[in-house]
Design a protein around this motif. Structure first.
Motif, mmCIF file in Angstrom:
data_model
loop_
_atom_site.group_PDB
_atom_site.id
_atom_site.type_symbol
_atom_site.label_atom_id
_atom_site.label_comp_id
_atom_site.label_asym_id
_atom_site.label_seq_id
_atom_site.Cartn_x
_atom_site.Cartn_y
_atom_site.Cartn_z
ATOM 1 N N ALA A 49 53.007 59.644 15.486
ATOM 2 C CA ALA A 49 52.902 58.199 15.681
ATOM 3 C C ALA A 49 51.607 57.705 15.060
ATOM 4 O O ALA A 49 50.601 58.416 15.027
ATOM 5 C CB ALA A 49 52.925 57.841 17.157
ATOM 6 N N ILE A 50 51.659 56.474 14.589
ATOM 7 C CA ILE A 50 50.488 55.802 14.047
ATOM 8 C C ILE A 50 50.351 54.488 14.801
ATOM 9 O O ILE A 50 51.332 53.740 14.947
ATOM 10 C CB ILE A 50 50.640 55.527 12.542
ATOM 11 C CG1 ILE A 50 50.877 56.848 11.798
ATOM 12 C CG2 ILE A 50 49.431 54.794 11.990
ATOM 13 C CD1 ILE A 50 51.768 56.718 10.615
ATOM 14 N N VAL A 51 49.147 54.229 15.283
ATOM 15 C CA VAL A 51 48.892 53.015 16.055
ATOM 16 C C VAL A 51 47.653 52.338 15.488
ATOM 17 O O VAL A 51 46.644 52.998 15.238
ATOM 18 C CB VAL A 51 48.669 53.346 17.549
ATOM 19 C CG1 VAL A 51 48.303 52.096 18.328
ATOM 20 C CG2 VAL A 51 49.909 53.994 18.146
ATOM 21 N N ILE A 52 47.740 51.029 15.280
ATOM 22 C CA ILE A 52 46.558 50.251 14.917
ATOM 23 C C ILE A 52 46.355 49.196 15.994
ATOM 24 O O ILE A 52 47.300 48.523 16.406
ATOM 25 C CB ILE A 52 46.658 49.609 13.516
ATOM 26 C CG1 ILE A 52 45.351 48.889 13.176
ATOM 27 C CG2 ILE A 52 47.864 48.715 13.382
ATOM 28 C CD1 ILE A 52 45.195 48.511 11.721
ATOM 29 N N SER A 53 45.134 49.105 16.481
ATOM 30 C CA SER A 53 44.805 48.155 17.533
ATOM 31 C C SER A 53 43.633 47.307 17.075
ATOM 32 O O SER A 53 42.593 47.839 16.660
ATOM 33 C CB SER A 53 44.463 48.908 18.823
ATOM 34 O OG SER A 53 44.486 48.041 19.922
ATOM 35 N N LEU A 54 43.831 45.994 17.131
ATOM 36 C CA LEU A 54 42.817 45.050 16.669
ATOM 37 C C LEU A 54 42.280 44.271 17.862
ATOM 38 O O LEU A 54 43.064 43.681 18.628
ATOM 39 C CB LEU A 54 43.424 44.090 15.655
ATOM 40 C CG LEU A 54 44.113 44.753 14.462
ATOM 41 C CD1 LEU A 54 44.846 43.719 13.631
ATOM 42 C CD2 LEU A 54 43.113 45.522 13.637
ATOM 43 N N PRO A 55 40.965 44.245 18.046
ATOM 44 C CA PRO A 55 40.410 43.488 19.166
ATOM 45 C C PRO A 55 40.523 41.990 18.913
ATOM 46 O O PRO A 55 40.498 41.537 17.767
ATOM 47 C CB PRO A 55 38.952 43.936 19.200
ATOM 48 C CG PRO A 55 38.640 44.331 17.802
ATOM 49 C CD PRO A 55 39.923 44.873 17.235
ATOM 50 N N ARG A 56 40.669 41.259 20.003
ATOM 51 C CA ARG A 56 40.736 39.793 19.918
ATOM 52 C C ARG A 56 40.329 39.237 21.279
ATOM 53 O O ARG A 56 40.399 39.935 22.296
ATOM 54 C CB ARG A 56 42.140 39.332 19.561
ATOM 55 C CG ARG A 56 43.176 39.730 20.593
ATOM 56 C CD ARG A 56 44.517 39.041 20.368
ATOM 57 N NE ARG A 56 45.537 39.562 21.249
ATOM 58 C CZ ARG A 56 45.650 39.279 22.548
ATOM 59 N NH1 ARG A 56 44.793 38.477 23.136
ATOM 60 N NH2 ARG A 56 46.623 39.799 23.279
ATOM 61 N N PRO A 57 39.939 37.973 21.318
ATOM 62 C CA PRO A 57 39.625 37.363 22.613
ATOM 63 C C PRO A 57 40.885 37.289 23.475
ATOM 64 O O PRO A 57 41.977 36.988 22.985
ATOM 65 C CB PRO A 57 39.140 35.962 22.251
ATOM 66 C CG PRO A 57 38.777 36.039 20.803
ATOM 67 C CD PRO A 57 39.658 37.091 20.200
ATOM 68 N N SER A 58 40.723 37.585 24.750
ATOM 69 C CA SER A 58 41.841 37.481 25.688
ATOM 70 C C SER A 58 42.307 36.037 25.773
ATOM 71 O O SER A 58 41.496 35.111 25.775
ATOM 72 C CB SER A 58 41.404 37.964 27.070
ATOM 73 O OG SER A 58 42.408 37.693 28.028
ATOM 74 N N ARG A 59 43.614 35.844 25.869
ATOM 75 C CA ARG A 59 44.168 34.498 26.026
ATOM 76 C C ARG A 59 44.101 34.029 27.475
ATOM 77 O O ARG A 59 44.142 32.848 27.742
ATOM 78 C CB ARG A 59 45.613 34.468 25.540
ATOM 79 C CG ARG A 59 45.712 34.595 24.050
ATOM 80 C CD ARG A 59 47.157 34.509 23.588
ATOM 81 N NE ARG A 59 47.350 35.656 22.682
ATOM 82 C CZ ARG A 59 48.432 36.362 22.593
ATOM 83 N NH1 ARG A 59 49.478 36.085 23.327
ATOM 84 N NH2 ARG A 59 48.505 37.360 21.750
ATOM 85 N N SER A 60 44.005 34.975 28.408
ATOM 86 C CA SER A 60 44.058 34.604 29.829
ATOM 87 C C SER A 60 42.724 34.727 30.562
ATOM 88 O O SER A 60 42.530 34.083 31.572
ATOM 89 C CB SER A 60 45.110 35.448 30.553
ATOM 90 O OG SER A 60 44.806 36.822 30.416
ATOM 91 N N VAL A 61 41.803 35.554 30.046
ATOM 92 C CA VAL A 61 40.519 35.752 30.718
ATOM 93 C C VAL A 61 39.393 35.457 29.722
ATOM 94 O O VAL A 61 39.116 36.274 28.840
ATOM 95 C CB VAL A 61 40.380 37.194 31.269
ATOM 96 C CG1 VAL A 61 39.052 37.358 31.994
ATOM 97 C CG2 VAL A 61 41.545 37.550 32.178
ATOM 98 N N PRO A 62 38.741 34.304 29.864
ATOM 99 C CA PRO A 62 37.653 33.968 28.941
ATOM 100 C C PRO A 62 36.560 35.039 28.944
ATOM 101 O O PRO A 62 36.202 35.578 29.981
ATOM 102 C CB PRO A 62 37.106 32.646 29.495
ATOM 103 C CG PRO A 62 38.234 32.079 30.298
ATOM 104 C CD PRO A 62 38.984 33.266 30.857
ATOM 105 N N GLY A 63 36.086 35.379 27.747
ATOM 106 C CA GLY A 63 35.017 36.352 27.607
ATOM 107 C C GLY A 63 35.478 37.794 27.590
ATOM 108 O O GLY A 63 34.685 38.694 27.328
ATOM 109 N N LYS A 64 36.747 38.035 27.850
ATOM 110 C CA LYS A 64 37.269 39.403 27.850
ATOM 111 C C LYS A 64 37.901 39.711 26.494
ATOM 112 O O LYS A 64 38.495 38.849 25.863
ATOM 113 C CB LYS A 64 38.313 39.569 28.960
ATOM 114 C CG LYS A 64 38.850 40.972 29.068
ATOM 115 C CD LYS A 64 39.837 41.124 30.203
ATOM 116 C CE LYS A 64 40.378 42.545 30.206
ATOM 117 N NZ LYS A 64 41.493 42.712 31.109
#
Length: 133
Positions: A49-64
């Motif tokens: 398996a190959i997985v790519i994960s990109l960080p982004r600001p949470s839509r539901s918890v500000p600052g997370k």
């Protein structure tokens, strides 16, 4: 931990967890702008398996920090079950893109074998984060 002499901004880190067929080897290449991980083990290490994960600001918890993740399992493989949690956790903690290539094969694996592999991958993640943070 193995730290080799790479050009500036590139580090190679290794982690080993478990024993016997449940032994996992984790190789991580850290660059200034992301991490590439190989998670291998069992009777026949491979690309499952190959997985790519990109960080982004949470839509539901500000600052997370949350992640957007793409999973590409090879047909008939379940290696994404260990690759995805590793990729997402690293992306969240490091706030960088992460690619994980995983291949752990245990011949005639039982549910207990699969659980042990998941536990060992969580431990490998914990040990890697200790080195990276």
């Amino acid at each position: 931990m193995a730290l080799l002499d790479f050009p500036e901004g590139i580090e190679l880190l290794t982690v080993t967890t478990g024993e016997g067929p449940w032994r996992l080897l984790l190789f991580a290449t850290r660059t200034k702008e992301g991490v590439i991980v190989q998670l291998l083990g069992g009777d026949k290490p491979h690309v499952g398996a190959i997985v790519i994960s990109l960080p982004r600001p949470s839509r539901s918890v500000p600052g997370k920090i949350s992640t957007t993740t793409t999973v590409l399992p090879l047909y008939g493989h379940q290696d994404d079950e260990v690759a995805r949690p590793v990729a997402e956790a690293l992306a969240r903690h490091l706030d960088q893109p992460v690619v994980v290539v995983a291949g752990v094969h245990i011949e005639r694996a039982t549910p207990a074998d699969i659980e042990k592999v998941k536990e060992n991958s969580s431990e490998a993640l914990r040990l890697l984060l200790q080195q990276l943070l």
